[in-house]
Every structure is written in structure tokens, then in C-alpha cells.
Scaffold this motif. Structure first.
Motif, short mmCIF file in Angstrom:
data_model
loop_
_atom_site.label_atom_id
_atom_site.label_comp_id
_atom_site.label_asym_id
_atom_site.label_seq_id
_atom_site.Cartn_x
_atom_site.Cartn_y
_atom_site.Cartn_z
N ASP A 31 33.90 1.82 79.95
CA ASP A 31 32.99 1.13 79.05
C ASP A 31 33.44 1.20 77.59
O ASP A 31 32.73 0.76 76.71
N LEU A 47 36.01 -2.51 72.00
CA LEU A 47 35.47 -3.05 70.76
C LEU A 47 34.09 -3.62 70.98
O LEU A 47 33.79 -4.19 72.03
N THR A 48 33.26 -3.50 69.97
CA THR A 48 31.95 -4.14 70.03
C THR A 48 32.16 -5.64 69.84
O THR A 48 33.23 -6.09 69.42
N ARG A 49 31.13 -6.40 70.08
CA ARG A 49 31.21 -7.85 69.87
C ARG A 49 31.58 -8.15 68.42
O ARG A 49 32.42 -9.00 68.14
N GLU A 50 30.95 -7.44 67.51
CA GLU A 50 31.22 -7.64 66.08
C GLU A 50 32.69 -7.33 65.76
O GLU A 50 33.33 -8.08 65.01
N GLU A 51 33.22 -6.25 66.31
CA GLU A 51 34.62 -5.89 66.06
C GLU A 51 35.58 -6.93 66.66
O GLU A 51 36.60 -7.25 66.07
N ARG A 52 35.23 -7.46 67.85
CA ARG A 52 36.08 -8.50 68.46
C ARG A 52 36.13 -9.75 67.59
O ARG A 52 37.14 -10.45 67.56
N THR A 80 35.80 -9.65 64.29
CA THR A 80 36.34 -9.25 62.99
C THR A 80 37.85 -9.05 63.03
O THR A 80 38.57 -9.50 62.14
N GLY A 92 36.73 2.77 66.73
CA GLY A 92 36.35 3.30 68.03
C GLY A 92 37.12 4.56 68.38
O GLY A 92 37.83 5.14 67.56
N GLY A 151 36.91 -4.61 76.12
CA GLY A 151 35.67 -4.38 76.87
C GLY A 151 35.53 -5.15 78.14
O GLY A 151 34.46 -5.35 78.65
#
Length: 176
Positions: free
Chosen positions: A28, A31-36, A38, A128, A175
Motif C-alpha cells: 500500500d 505516492l498520494t494522488r496529490e503527489e502523483r 505534482t 514518502g 500505488g
């Protein structure tokens, strides 16, 4: 005698299909959605000089392993989701390229273990957590003469392991 040989071949073939999947230790992570949205990256910095080599495996130099990982990273470690540059680092901790002797006696599997991390190229801040990844080649190689005959040459085995490692690293970072 022929019945035993046929039974041994059937057993070896069924064991070859029982290979462990190539999973990271943290499915799990990533990267978060925001990081992807960015960050973007292309290629990776590869470090193999501290990799522990198996005493029973085939020899592979740090340079050969680095070159294979860099080729794979150039092809698969690409993400253009964002405009801010990021740096992916691959640090290999252990490598085992199964040898003919091991294959002849008991069979086994080639493996590559390392960590993958990502940093912001502008600030140097890690994005991360670093993630440990283990790839296990094409699965279990059966023991005996059949296993030895079906072994790949060392450069091909190293290239395959490197590709699997980098592809798994990309899946973990993104992710998916």
C-alpha cells in the motif's frame, strides 16, 4: 524406473508453478494522488556497491547489476504526471543468481532485494517512505538435470531480475 522418472518430472513441473509472487513488503506504499499530480520522474539513481552476494549463487559484478538496473529504469521508471522533478533512488541490498550446482542439487530461485525511495529534486526532501522490494526471478527452478538445462545465461537472468525489480518499484511508487 520409467514410472519414477515420469513421476519426478511431473512433480518438478508442478513445483515450478508454485513460485512466490513478486511482491514488495509494503503493497500500500506509494505516492498520494496529490503527489502523483505534482511530481514527475525519469530514470533512477542506482546503488549496488553494498549489495551482499550469495555465496552459492553465480558471480555478478556491481557494475553489471547497475547497468542492468539503469537500462530497466530508463525504460520503465518514467512518470510525467506532474511538472516538479523528483529523483528515484534504488539501493540494492542483496542479490542471488541461482547457480548450476544449486539447481542440480535442490533447485531454487534467483532473487534481488533492495529499497526504493524518492526525493524532491529541488528541495532534497524525501517523498514518502523508502520501500523494500524483493523480486524472485521467473519462479522456482526445479532441481536436477532439467533445472540445469533450462537455466538462463547470467546476463539474461540479471536483465530479467532488474526489469522485474524496476517494474515493481514503479508500481509501488505509483500505488498500483
Amino acid at each position: 524406473m520409467i514410472l519414477r522418472s515420469a513421476g519426478a518430472l511431473i512433480l518438478a513441473a508442478s513445483l515450478a508453478g508454485c513460485a512466490a509472487p513478486n511482491l514488495s513488503s509494503a503493497e500500500d506504499a506509494g505516492l498520494t494522488r496529490e503527489e502523483r499530480l505534482t511530481y514527475g520522474f525519469s530514470g533512477a539513481r542506482v546503488h549496488t556497491e553494498n549489495a551482499a552476494h550469495s555465496l552459492i549463487g553465480r558471480d555478478v559484478t556491481a557494475e553489471e547489476l547497475s547497468a542492468a538496473l539503469e537500462r530497466a529504469a530508463d525504460e520503465y521508471m518514467v512518470w510525467t504526471g506532474g511538472d516538479r522533478p523528483a529523483i528515484v533512488s534504488i539501493d540494492i541490498e542483496a542479490v542471488n543468481i541461482i547457480s548450476a550446482g544449486q539447481t542440480m542439487l535442490v533447485g531454487g530461485v534467483s532473487a534481488l532485494q533492495g529499497t526504493v525511495s524518492m526525493t524532491d529534486a529541488e528541495t532534497g526532501v524525501q517523498i514518502g517512505d523508502a520501500v523494500t522490494i524483493i523480486t524472485r526471478g521467473d519462479g522456482y527452478a526445479p532441481g536436477g538435470l532439467l533445472g540445469v538445462v533450462t537455466m538462463r545465461e547470467t546476463p539474461l537472468e540479471v536483465d530479467a531480475l532488474a526489469e522485474q525489480f524496476v517494474r515493481q518499484a514503479r508500481r509501488v511508487l505509483l500505488g498500483g
